[in-house]
Scaffold this motif. Structure first.
Motif, PDB file in Angstrom:
ATOM      1  N   GLY A  94       0.798  -1.219   0.000  1.00  0.00           N
ATOM      2  CA  GLY A  94       0.000   0.000   0.000  1.00  0.00           C
ATOM      3  C   GLY A  94       0.829   1.266   0.000  1.00  0.00           C
ATOM      4  N   GLU A  95       0.348   2.249   0.745  1.00  0.00           N
ATOM      5  CA  GLU A  95       0.909   3.588   0.693  1.00  0.00           C
ATOM      6  C   GLU A  95       2.126   3.776   1.598  1.00  0.00           C
ATOM      7  OE1 GLU A  95       0.083   5.764  -1.535  1.00  0.00           O
ATOM      8  OE2 GLU A  95      -1.475   4.463  -2.337  1.00  0.00           O
ATOM      9  N   VAL A  96       3.183   3.020   1.284  1.00  0.00           N
ATOM     10  CA  VAL A  96       4.501   3.221   1.890  1.00  0.00           C
ATOM     11  C   VAL A  96       5.494   3.398   0.746  1.00  0.00           C
ATOM     12  CG1 VAL A  96       4.072   1.998   4.059  1.00  0.00           C
ATOM     13  CG2 VAL A  96       4.858   0.717   2.067  1.00  0.00           C
ATOM     14  N   GLU A  97       6.613   4.016   1.035  1.00  0.00           N
ATOM     15  CA  GLU A  97       7.564   4.329  -0.031  1.00  0.00           C
ATOM     16  C   GLU A  97       8.176   3.089  -0.686  1.00  0.00           C
ATOM     17  OE1 GLU A  97       8.110   7.167  -1.369  1.00  0.00           O
ATOM     18  OE2 GLU A  97       7.082   8.486   0.040  1.00  0.00           O
ATOM     19  N   LYS A  98       8.431   2.052   0.122  1.00  0.00           N
ATOM     20  CA  LYS A  98       9.084   0.858  -0.432  1.00  0.00           C
ATOM     21  C   LYS A  98       8.353  -0.404   0.030  1.00  0.00           C
ATOM     22  CE  LYS A  98      13.633   3.090  -0.320  1.00  0.00           C
ATOM     23  NZ  LYS A  98      15.005   3.051   0.289  1.00  0.00           N
ATOM     24  N   PRO A  99       7.168  -0.676  -0.556  1.00  0.00           N
ATOM     25  CA  PRO A  99       6.448  -1.894  -0.166  1.00  0.00           C
ATOM     26  C   PRO A  99       7.265  -3.136  -0.507  1.00  0.00           C
ATOM     27  CG  PRO A  99       5.433  -0.858  -2.089  1.00  0.00           C
ATOM     28  CD  PRO A  99       6.488   0.077  -1.610  1.00  0.00           C
ATOM     29  N   GLY A 100       7.075  -4.197   0.287  1.00  0.00           N
ATOM     30  CA  GLY A 100       7.815  -5.426   0.007  1.00  0.00           C
ATOM     31  C   GLY A 100       7.900  -6.339   1.213  1.00  0.00           C
ATOM     32  N   THR A 101       8.893  -7.217   1.184  1.00  0.00           N
ATOM     33  CA  THR A 101       9.131  -8.212   2.227  1.00  0.00           C
ATOM     34  C   THR A 101      10.334  -7.778   3.049  1.00  0.00           C
ATOM     35  OG1 THR A 101       8.327  -9.937   0.737  1.00  0.00           O
ATOM     36  CG2 THR A 101       9.588 -10.653   2.660  1.00  0.00           C
ATOM     37  N   TYR A 102      10.194  -7.838   4.387  1.00  0.00           N
ATOM     38  CA  TYR A 102      11.281  -7.389   5.262  1.00  0.00           C
ATOM     39  C   TYR A 102      11.495  -8.385   6.400  1.00  0.00           C
ATOM     40  CZ  TYR A 102      10.970  -2.893   2.886  1.00  0.00           C
ATOM     41  OH  TYR A 102      10.982  -1.901   1.933  1.00  0.00           O
ATOM     42  N   PRO A 103      12.743  -8.484   6.891  1.00  0.00           N
ATOM     43  CA  PRO A 103      13.016  -9.389   8.018  1.00  0.00           C
ATOM     44  C   PRO A 103      12.264  -8.941   9.262  1.00  0.00           C
ATOM     45  CG  PRO A 103      15.056  -8.655   6.968  1.00  0.00           C
ATOM     46  CD  PRO A 103      13.954  -7.814   6.411  1.00  0.00           C
ATOM     47  N   TYR A 104      11.758  -9.914   9.995  1.00  0.00           N
ATOM     48  CA  TYR A 104      11.046  -9.627  11.243  1.00  0.00           C
ATOM     49  C   TYR A 104      12.037  -9.465  12.386  1.00  0.00           C
ATOM     50  CZ  TYR A 104       8.029 -10.148  15.297  1.00  0.00           C
ATOM     51  OH  TYR A 104       7.390  -9.949  16.489  1.00  0.00           O
ATOM     52  N   THR A 105      11.764  -8.509  13.268  1.00  0.00           N
ATOM     53  CA  THR A 105      12.548  -8.367  14.497  1.00  0.00           C
ATOM     54  C   THR A 105      11.596  -8.394  15.686  1.00  0.00           C
ATOM     55  OG1 THR A 105      12.431  -5.944  14.317  1.00  0.00           O
ATOM     56  CG2 THR A 105      14.397  -7.015  13.433  1.00  0.00           C
ATOM     57  N   SER A 106      12.063  -8.917  16.797  1.00  0.00           N
ATOM     58  CA  SER A 106      11.224  -9.064  17.972  1.00  0.00           C
ATOM     59  C   SER A 106      10.691  -7.720  18.457  1.00  0.00           C
ATOM     60  CB  SER A 106      12.029  -9.720  19.096  1.00  0.00           C
ATOM     61  OG  SER A 106      11.235  -9.924  20.233  1.00  0.00           O
ATOM     62  N   GLY A 107       9.383  -7.673  18.791  1.00  0.00           N
ATOM     63  CA  GLY A 107       8.773  -6.460  19.295  1.00  0.00           C
ATOM     64  C   GLY A 107       8.384  -5.465  18.219  1.00  0.00           C
ATOM     65  N   LEU A 108       8.370  -5.893  16.962  1.00  0.00           N
ATOM     66  CA  LEU A 108       8.060  -4.995  15.850  1.00  0.00           C
ATOM     67  C   LEU A 108       6.645  -4.435  15.961  1.00  0.00           C
ATOM     68  CD1 LEU A 108       9.307  -4.078  13.028  1.00  0.00           C
ATOM     69  CD2 LEU A 108       7.856  -5.851  12.049  1.00  0.00           C
ATOM     70  N   THR A 109       6.495  -3.132  15.721  1.00  0.00           N
ATOM     71  CA  THR A 109       5.179  -2.494  15.685  1.00  0.00           C
ATOM     72  C   THR A 109       4.879  -2.057  14.258  1.00  0.00           C
ATOM     73  OG1 THR A 109       6.008  -0.248  16.084  1.00  0.00           O
ATOM     74  CG2 THR A 109       5.518  -1.611  18.030  1.00  0.00           C
ATOM     75  N   VAL A 110       3.621  -1.678  14.007  1.00  0.00           N
ATOM     76  CA  VAL A 110       3.239  -1.223  12.671  1.00  0.00           C
ATOM     77  C   VAL A 110       4.043   0.013  12.274  1.00  0.00           C
ATOM     78  CG1 VAL A 110       1.377  -0.203  11.308  1.00  0.00           C
ATOM     79  CG2 VAL A 110       0.932  -2.231  12.672  1.00  0.00           C
ATOM     80  N   LEU A 111       4.233   0.947  13.213  1.00  0.00           N
ATOM     81  CA  LEU A 111       4.995   2.160  12.889  1.00  0.00           C
ATOM     82  C   LEU A 111       6.456   1.833  12.576  1.00  0.00           C
ATOM     83  CD1 LEU A 111       3.564   4.831  15.370  1.00  0.00           C
ATOM     84  CD2 LEU A 111       3.084   4.538  12.933  1.00  0.00           C
ATOM     85  N   GLY A 148      -7.965  -1.823  11.627  1.00  0.00           N
ATOM     86  CA  GLY A 148      -7.830  -1.300  12.980  1.00  0.00           C
ATOM     87  C   GLY A 148      -7.293   0.114  12.981  1.00  0.00           C
ATOM     88  N   GLU A 149      -7.409   0.761  14.122  1.00  0.00           N
ATOM     89  CA  GLU A 149      -6.856   2.102  14.275  1.00  0.00           C
ATOM     90  C   GLU A 149      -5.345   2.014  14.372  1.00  0.00           C
ATOM     91  OE1 GLU A 149      -7.098   5.897  17.380  1.00  0.00           O
ATOM     92  OE2 GLU A 149      -8.259   4.061  17.757  1.00  0.00           O
ATOM     93  N   LEU A 150      -4.657   2.869  13.628  1.00  0.00           N
ATOM     94  CA  LEU A 150      -3.199   2.826  13.616  1.00  0.00           C
ATOM     95  C   LEU A 150      -2.671   3.572  14.832  1.00  0.00           C
ATOM     96  CD1 LEU A 150      -0.987   3.462  10.452  1.00  0.00           C
ATOM     97  CD2 LEU A 150      -0.171   3.465  12.795  1.00  0.00           C
ATOM     98  N   THR A 151      -2.217   2.824  15.811  1.00  0.00           N
ATOM     99  CA  THR A 151      -1.662   3.401  17.040  1.00  0.00           C
ATOM    100  C   THR A 151      -0.253   2.852  17.252  1.00  0.00           C
ATOM    101  OG1 THR A 151      -2.480   1.612  18.463  1.00  0.00           O
ATOM    102  CG2 THR A 151      -3.974   3.476  18.064  1.00  0.00           C
ATOM    103  N   PRO A 152       0.574   3.540  18.060  1.00  0.00           N
ATOM    104  CA  PRO A 152       1.954   3.075  18.285  1.00  0.00           C
ATOM    105  C   PRO A 152       2.042   1.706  18.954  1.00  0.00           C
ATOM    106  CG  PRO A 152       1.700   5.367  18.946  1.00  0.00           C
ATOM    107  CD  PRO A 152       0.324   4.849  18.684  1.00  0.00           C
ATOM    108  N   SER A 153       0.953   1.240  19.564  1.00  0.00           N
ATOM    109  CA  SER A 153       1.018  -0.009  20.329  1.00  0.00           C
ATOM    110  C   SER A 153       0.679  -1.257  19.514  1.00  0.00           C
ATOM    111  CB  SER A 153       0.069   0.075  21.528  1.00  0.00           C
ATOM    112  OG  SER A 153      -1.268   0.258  21.086  1.00  0.00           O
ATOM    113  N   ILE A 154       0.303  -1.108  18.246  1.00  0.00           N
ATOM    114  CA  ILE A 154      -0.066  -2.285  17.449  1.00  0.00           C
ATOM    115  C   ILE A 154       1.185  -3.082  17.109  1.00  0.00           C
ATOM    116  CG2 ILE A 154      -1.056  -3.109  15.282  1.00  0.00           C
ATOM    117  CD1 ILE A 154      -2.910  -0.782  15.268  1.00  0.00           C
ATOM    118  N   VAL A 155       1.211  -4.330  17.532  1.00  0.00           N
ATOM    119  CA  VAL A 155       2.386  -5.190  17.345  1.00  0.00           C
ATOM    120  C   VAL A 155       2.193  -6.083  16.125  1.00  0.00           C
ATOM    121  CG1 VAL A 155       3.798  -7.000  18.379  1.00  0.00           C
ATOM    122  CG2 VAL A 155       2.896  -5.157  19.805  1.00  0.00           C
ATOM    123  N   VAL A 156       3.258  -6.255  15.372  1.00  0.00           N
ATOM    124  CA  VAL A 156       3.256  -7.111  14.188  1.00  0.00           C
ATOM    125  C   VAL A 156       3.836  -8.474  14.563  1.00  0.00           C
ATOM    126  CG1 VAL A 156       4.137  -7.371  11.830  1.00  0.00           C
ATOM    127  CG2 VAL A 156       3.558  -5.093  12.707  1.00  0.00           C
TER     128      VAL A 156
END
Length: 200
Positions: free
Chosen positions: A131-148, A179-187
């Motif tokens: 969607g509306e991000v500068e570089k959509p794609g696949t990225y490595p996951y890191t522990s504790g990742l949030t949507v922001l 969902g509402e985009l808040t800093p606490s949403i965890v991926v």
């Protein structure tokens, strides 16, 4: 014979030292706790007990006393892992505890007597952002990742992005959840994040 004044002075010094140590513990309880456990570091990538393994996870399997059977292995797209001696074994959809038990059972079935196995995830399966991000794609996951964090990893929002809502499809599910985009949403590992376009 030691005088009373000398004993009083020694007692006062001991009392002062105890107060100083107590002050350190009160002022910095984290440091005091670290000292109490012998400076043992806690893994930043602490893995929840209910985490379910899945394709593209990289797992370290240790069979105690059997270095030739130990190593680092990937889970295939079909959810299986190929291990020495026992061959392919189901891993996808299992917790680490369930997977360890399955490996132990397979090894004890005619191969080893009373095997002891441990497993830990070294790298999690990636996450996806669209969607509306500068570089959509696949990225490595890191522990504790949030949507922001994920948006930042993908270069940030475009000028058209709706910064108030987010769509997430969890791994193994077929539909997105808004969902509402808040800093606490965890991926979670394997999640697909979609940032929509705002309407002017």
């Amino acid at each position: 014979m030691i005088g009373v004044s000398k004993l009083s002075r020694a007692f006062a010094m001991m009392l002062l030292a105890a107060c100083v140590m107590l002050g350190v513990a009160v002022a910095n309880p984290a440091r005091a706790q670290q000292a109490a456990i012998g400076n043992t570091p806690v893994s930043a990538a602490a893995q929840p007990a209910d985490y379910l393994l899945g394709p593209a996870d990289k797992v370290r399997v240790t069979v105690y006393g059997e270095p030739s059977l130990s190593g680092e292995f990937f889970i295939s797209g079909s959810g299986v892992m190929s291990l020495p001696l026992i061959g392919e074994i189901r891993a996808g959809g299992m917790t680490l505890g369930q997977f360890q038990s399955a490996v132990q059972k397979a090894l004890s079935d005619g191969y080893l007597k009373d095997p002891r196995v441990s497993a830990e995830v070294l790298t999690f399966r990636p996450f996806y952002i669209l969607g509306e991000v500068e570089k959509p794609g696949t990225y490595p996951y890191t522990s504790g990742l949030t949507v922001l964090n994920a948006v930042a990893t993908a270069g940030g929002f475009t000028y058209r992005a709706d910064k108030r809502t987010v769509w997430i499809k969890h791994n193994g599910e077929t539909s997105e959840v808004k969902g509402e985009l808040t800093p606490s949403i965890v991926v979670a590992p394997g999640d697909t994040i979609r940032i929509g376009e705002r309407f002017f």
